[in-house]
Every structure is written in structure tokens, then in C-alpha cells.
Enzyme design. Structure first.
Site, short mmCIF file in Angstrom:
data_model
loop_
_atom_site.label_atom_id
_atom_site.label_comp_id
_atom_site.label_asym_id
_atom_site.label_seq_id
_atom_site.Cartn_x
_atom_site.Cartn_y
_atom_site.Cartn_z
N GLY A 9 -6.48 52.68 -9.48
CA GLY A 9 -6.48 54.15 -9.43
C GLY A 9 -7.58 54.59 -8.47
O GLY A 9 -8.72 54.12 -8.56
N CYS A 44 -6.95 69.48 -9.06
CA CYS A 44 -7.35 70.80 -9.57
C CYS A 44 -7.07 71.91 -8.56
O CYS A 44 -6.91 73.07 -8.92
CB CYS A 44 -8.84 70.80 -9.93
SG CYS A 44 -9.32 69.34 -10.86
N ASP A 282 -8.66 60.13 -17.13
CA ASP A 282 -7.60 60.64 -18.00
C ASP A 282 -6.94 59.57 -18.87
O ASP A 282 -6.20 59.91 -19.80
CB ASP A 282 -6.51 61.31 -17.14
CG ASP A 282 -6.91 62.69 -16.67
OD1 ASP A 282 -8.06 63.08 -16.88
OD2 ASP A 282 -6.05 63.38 -16.09
C1 LIG Z 1 -2.74 71.17 -11.55
C2 LIG Z 1 -3.99 70.60 -12.17
C3 LIG Z 1 -5.13 71.37 -12.26
C4 LIG Z 1 -6.29 70.84 -12.82
N1 LIG Z 1 -7.40 71.64 -12.90
C5 LIG Z 1 -8.55 71.12 -13.40
C6 LIG Z 1 -9.73 71.90 -13.40
O1 LIG Z 1 -9.75 73.05 -12.95
N2 LIG Z 1 -10.87 71.33 -13.92
C7 LIG Z 1 -10.89 70.06 -14.41
O2 LIG Z 1 -11.95 69.58 -14.85
N3 LIG Z 1 -9.77 69.28 -14.41
C8 LIG Z 1 -8.60 69.78 -13.92
N4 LIG Z 1 -7.48 69.01 -13.87
C9 LIG Z 1 -7.52 67.63 -14.43
C10 LIG Z 1 -8.02 66.63 -13.41
O3 LIG Z 1 -7.29 66.75 -12.22
C11 LIG Z 1 -7.88 65.23 -13.97
O4 LIG Z 1 -8.66 65.17 -15.14
C12 LIG Z 1 -8.34 64.17 -12.99
O5 LIG Z 1 -7.49 64.12 -11.87
C13 LIG Z 1 -8.35 62.79 -13.66
O6 LIG Z 1 -8.73 61.85 -12.73
P1 LIG Z 1 -8.35 60.33 -12.91
O7 LIG Z 1 -8.91 59.63 -11.71
O8 LIG Z 1 -8.70 59.88 -14.26
O9 LIG Z 1 -6.75 60.26 -12.87
P2 LIG Z 1 -5.70 60.66 -11.77
O10 LIG Z 1 -6.19 61.79 -10.94
O11 LIG Z 1 -4.41 60.84 -12.49
O12 LIG Z 1 -5.59 59.39 -10.84
C14 LIG Z 1 -5.07 58.17 -11.29
C15 LIG Z 1 -4.48 57.43 -10.13
O13 LIG Z 1 -4.13 56.12 -10.53
C16 LIG Z 1 -2.92 55.75 -9.91
N5 LIG Z 1 -2.28 54.67 -10.67
C17 LIG Z 1 -1.82 54.71 -11.94
N6 LIG Z 1 -1.32 53.51 -12.30
C18 LIG Z 1 -1.45 52.71 -11.23
C19 LIG Z 1 -1.10 51.36 -10.97
N7 LIG Z 1 -0.52 50.59 -11.90
N8 LIG Z 1 -1.38 50.83 -9.76
C20 LIG Z 1 -1.97 51.58 -8.80
N9 LIG Z 1 -2.33 52.87 -8.99
C21 LIG Z 1 -2.06 53.42 -10.18
C22 LIG Z 1 -2.12 57.05 -9.96
O14 LIG Z 1 -1.07 57.05 -9.02
C23 LIG Z 1 -3.20 58.06 -9.59
O15 LIG Z 1 -3.32 58.22 -8.21
C24 LIG Z 1 -6.30 69.51 -13.30
C25 LIG Z 1 -5.14 68.73 -13.21
C26 LIG Z 1 -4.00 69.25 -12.64
C27 LIG Z 1 -2.77 68.40 -12.54
#
Ligand SMILES: Cc1cc2nc3c(=O)[nH]c(=O)nc-3n(C[C@H](O)[C@H](O)[C@H](O)COP(=O)(O)OP(=O)(O)OC[C@H]3O[C@@H](n4cnc5c(N)ncnc54)[C@H](O)[C@@H]3O)c2cc1C
Length: 448
Positions: A9, A44, A282
Site C-alpha cells: 500500500g 480527502c 484504514d
Molecule cells: C472521499 C474521501 C474523503 C476523505 N476525507 C477525509 C478527511 O477530510 N479527513 C480525514 O482524516 N480522512 C479523510 N478520508 C479518509 C482517508 O482518505 C483515509 O483514512 C486514508 O486514505 C487511509 O490511508 P491508507 O493508506 O490507510 O489507505 P488507502 O488510502 O486506502 O491506501 C491503501 C492502498 O493500498 C493498496 N492496496 C491494497 N491492497 C493491496 C495489495 N494486495 N497489493 C498492493 N496494493 C494494495 C490500495 O490500492 C491503496 O492504494 C477521506 C476518504 C475519502 C474516500
């Protein structure tokens, strides 16, 4: 020996973990995999490109390829990790060509995020149900608007659903929001506070149906309408914002335990139950600072802080994550809404007896022409008189007040101490009596 750190990720949590690991270990081989085309972009910001405030989806790429090159991080986009073997300490990856490779790791960080959730609603296999999670999703919604969509149904009145609804109204669409629960923003606000936000949104032309579940998607191959609470609602665009679910398949297949929230279980070093395997963002759960129960708030702010901790530990150093308060803010047209800690409803669910106090005031001196309304609600544990939660709705200046109250909760401040806070004042900036302090006075009155 060179340490091999693999990160699955490459978004908020993964990139932060990689950057932190690089700071601690200048020679480590650090490799990030993402199945997406782009890494390190802001989800976001998506609603604000759809709404037209940000010119292009490309502008959301916070970490361009040059960043990864500069830090000597091996970024592999459009490459999926298909399996993790925690015994051999390997991951299996497959690129677009389909060729698979097996790579060894010393430390592994799982930052696989979450996916948009679709409940088992009749007709959900039909085409035309969009969600807003990734850049391509945003582009699809934008394309549908450009192709002439005049109306939209948003299913779910959480933060993402409402930000998307606002964006589409700003693009000129007629928008209906359908929410199964009796109020909007159910995770964020208590019913009384949510009502104020709902009134504002309705005044701006948003049709909001609360207490109505989506029962069916109607149409031949493509969705043309939904049934919700017995009502048929036709639209050109259907957006599911039912929430997200932690992406845990890899972890489950590898035998890495999940916790109570069905996200990956971690300790305060963000390490899973399997040694040298960390989980962040997440897809991971951590303890709530107040209740000490497992929580998976799925916020960007939490993802980056957990990522930093895991990256530091994965590189052989020592760092601790202090836990989750789930502070969050949003702006919907001219209203800002924010929360930190527990709502009154979540305190009750956690069997914490609380006293609340809410006041309505102004963001500047009452006589100042551009003063805007602001409402502060505090949630205080009755026995200890400690602040355990706060919600604010206002025309401006909500975020920094939420941040201040978040510090107060983290520092275990009592409502009595908050009522004595030494705050600043000037007519164009704030009221003489700071609204947070007035809300604290209100709670104290009730406690007496
Ligand atoms: C429209 C929207 C608005 C938001 N607004 C806010 C806000 O205002 N404030 C706030 O705090 N949060 C907000 N959020 C939440 C925030 O975007 C997420 O909490 C954050 O993106 C989480 O980050 P992450 O790196 O854990 O996961 P993600 O951003 O989901 O990234 C995970 C990555 O892992 C990759 N992946 C998964 N499995 C595999 C695999 N097997 N092999 C290779 N790659 C893989 C996925 O493709 C993805 O690219 C918002 C979310 C959305 C959708």
C-alpha cells in the site's frame, strides 16, 4: 546487513511508513507496492475536485515519483501483493504482465487501506453504481456530470456522502441523500448537532431522507432508480457512500489475526500479533484513548500517525502510537462541523455516564459585521469531570477549536480547568468569552 522493508500500500499510511523508515535507516532497501496507477495521493481532496474548487485530479498527487526517487524508495505501482508468508518472511507480487515474484522481507508493513462497502441490496450487480474512493472513481463521477447528468442519489449521509452531495450541488445537480439511520453524520455528531447541519444543507437545496434504507436498485442492466423507504427515486447518477471496510484479505490469508472491529489487530507499536509484521491506516485497529477499546476510525490523520510509528519500528527504532480520538472536521457549503473524542451517544454506548453542555455564540464580537454563528457541545464524564468529547458547528474557526479540545482531552483536562482557560480576544477575531469556555461553564452549572 542491509535491512529489507516491504510496505503493501502506497498511500497515506504506506508512504508515511516508508518516509519514517528511511529517516531511521539510510541504507535499508525499502519497497512499496500499490495496485493503483498512482501512489501518495489525497483521497480527502476528491470531493473538492468533483465540486470544482481544485482544478484537476492530478493536483491531488501529494507525493510524485520524484519524492520516492529522492528518498531512494522503490515504488512499484500497478503491482499487487497476492500473498504473504510470515514463516518464510516473503511476499508474492504480480504486476500487470501477470509475472509473479517472491521477495524476502525483514520487516513488513501492511497498509492496504479500505474499500468502499456495498451492502447486499437487491440489484446491486447492475451497472452505474459509482463510489468515491480513488482517483479513477472521481474521474468517473466527473465524466458523468460532464456527460450531462442532472440529478444524483447519494446513498449514505456520512462525511464522504455529504461532501460528495455538496460537490454535485455545486456542479448544478439536483441531489437526494438517503440515510438509513435517523440522522445525518451519525458517526460524527449527536442528533441535536446533526439537525443544525441538516437544516443548513436543506436550505441549500439538498433533499435528505433519513431513516430510509435503500431497498432495491431498479433498471434493466443499468440502474435507473432506487427504492428507499417505499419511495421510488429516479436519477442520472447513483453514488454509494455506505461506508468502507478494512482491506484485510491478505492478512487473513496469512493467518494474521484481526481484532474486535474486524480490522487488523495491533499493539501500540503498530505491530500485529505476528513478529516484524506491522499494520497501519484504514486496515488496522488501535485503542481508543478514552475507552481503551479497539477502534478503527479510518481517517487520514490517523493513517499518517500510525504509518510514522510503524515505519520507525520497522527500521529497528522504537516508537509508540498514543491511540485514537478520531478528531474529524468537514466543511459543507458555509458550515463547518467537527468532532473530537466521544459523542454523547457513543459515551452512552460505552456505559460512560456523562453530562453535556451546549452553547450558541458568535465567531467574532457580536457587533462585528462578519461574525458567524458557532455552536459548541461538550461531553464530560460525570464522575471525574473530565472532558471526553466535543462537537462544534460554525461558520468558521471550527478546526482549531476542535484541535484545542482534542489536546484538552489527551491531557485529561477537567471541565473546571477548561472553564478557567486563558483565551485571547479581539473583536474581528473572537468573542470576549471564548465559546469553548462558555460551553464549559454550562456543563459546570449542570454539575452543580
Ligand atoms: C472521499 C474521501 C474523503 C476523505 N476525507 C477525509 C478527511 O477530510 N479527513 C480525514 O482524516 N480522512 C479523510 N478520508 C479518509 C482517508 O482518505 C483515509 O483514512 C486514508 O486514505 C487511509 O490511508 P491508507 O493508506 O490507510 O489507505 P488507502 O488510502 O486506502 O491506501 C491503501 C492502498 O493500498 C493498496 N492496496 C491494497 N491492497 C493491496 C495489495 N494486495 N497489493 C498492493 N496494493 C494494495 C490500495 O490500492 C491503496 O492504494 C477521506 C476518504 C475519502 C474516500
Amino acid at each position: 546487513m542491509v535491512r529489507n522493508i516491504i510496505i503493501i500500500g502506497a498511500n497515506a499510511a504506506g508512504v508515511e511508513a516508508a518516509s519514517a523508515a528511511r529517516k531511521k535507516d539510510r541504507t535499508a532497501e525499502i519497497t512499496l507496492f500499490t495496485s493503483e496507477k498512482n501512489a501518495g495521493y489525497s483521497r480527502c481532496g476528491l470531493p473538492f475536485v468533483v465540486g470544482g474548487q481544485i482544478p484537476s485530479f492530478r493536483d491531488l498527487i501529494v507525493y510524485p515519483p520524484a519524492y520516492f526517487q529522492m528518498l531512494k524508495l522503490n515504488l512499484r505501482t500497478e503491482t499487487k501483493v497476492t500473498a504473504v508468508n510470515t514463516k518464510d518472511k516473503t511476499v508474492t507480487v504480480a504486476g500487470l504482465s501477470g509475472i509473479t515474484e517472491t521477495l524476502k522481507y525483514d520487516s513488513l508493513v501492511i497498509a492496504t487501506g479500505a474499500d468502499a462497502f456495498m451492502p447486499p441490496i437487491k440489484g446491486r450487480e447492475k451497472q452505474g453504481i459509482l463510489s468515491l474512493r480513488g482517483l479513477e472513481d472521481g474521474e468517473r463521477i466527473d465524466a458523468a456530470v460532464k456527460a450531462g447528468a442532472k440529478s444524483a442519489v447519494i446513498m449514505g449521509a456520512g462525511l464522504i456522502g455529504l461532501e460528495t452531495a455538496v460537490a454535485l450541488i455545486e456542479r448544478g445537480l439536483k441531489v437526494t441523500v438517503v440515510e438509513m439511520l435517523p440522522q445525518i453524520l451519525p458517526q460524527m455528531l449527536d442528533t441535536d448537532m446533526a439537525k443544525t447541519v441538516q437544516e443548513h444543507l436543506e436550505a441549500k437545496g439538498m433533499r435528505i431522507l433519513t431513516g430510509k434504507a435503500v431497498e432495491e436498485f431498479l433498471g434493466d442492466d443499468k440502474v435507473a432508480a432506487i427504492m428507499a423507504g417505499g419511495e421510488r427515486i429516479d436519477a442520472d447518477l447513483f453514488i454509494s457512500a455506505f461506508g468502507v471496510r478494512a482491506n484485510t484479505k491478505l492478512a487473513v490469508d496469512a493467518g494474521i489475526p484481526l481484532g474486535e472491529t474486524r480490522a487488523i489487530k495491533t499493539n501500540s507499536r503498530m505491530e500485529t500479533d505476528v513478529r516484524d509484521v506491522y499494520a497501519v491506516g484504514d486496515c488496522a485497529e488501535s485503542a481508543n484513548i478514552i475507552t481503551h477499546k479497539a477502534a478503527c476510525a479510518q481517517l487520514g490523520t490517523i493513517a499518517v500517525r500510525q504509518g510514522k510509528v510503524a515505519g520507525t519500528n520497522a527500521a529497528g527504532d522504537y516508537a509508540l502510537f498514543s491511540g485514537v480520538l478520531a478528531s474529524a472536521v468537514t466543511r459543507l457549503f458555509e458550515v463547518e462541523a467537527g468532532v473530537t473524542g466521544l459523542t454523547e451517544a457513543s459515551a452512552t454506548r460505552n456505559r460512560i455516564e456523562v453530562v453535556t453542555g451546549a452553547i450558541s455564540s458568535k465567531t467574532k464580537a457580536d457587533y462585528y459585521p462578519t461574525a458567524k454563528p458557532i455552536k459548541v457541545k461538550l461531553v464530560v464524564e460525570k464522575e471525574s469531570q473530565r472532558l471526553v468529547g466535543a462537537q462544534i458547528i460554525g461558520g468558521e474557526e471550527v478546526t482549531q477549536r476542535i484541535n484545542a479540545l482534542s489536546f484538552a482531552i489527551q491531557k485529561q483536562m477537567t471541565v473546571r480547568e477548561l472553564a478557567k482557560a486563558d483565551t485571547a480576544y479581539a473583536p474581528p477575531l473572537c468573542e470576549t468569552w471564548e465559546p469553548m469556555v462558555m460551553a464549559a461553564e454550562m456543563v459546570l452549572m449542570k454539575l452543580r
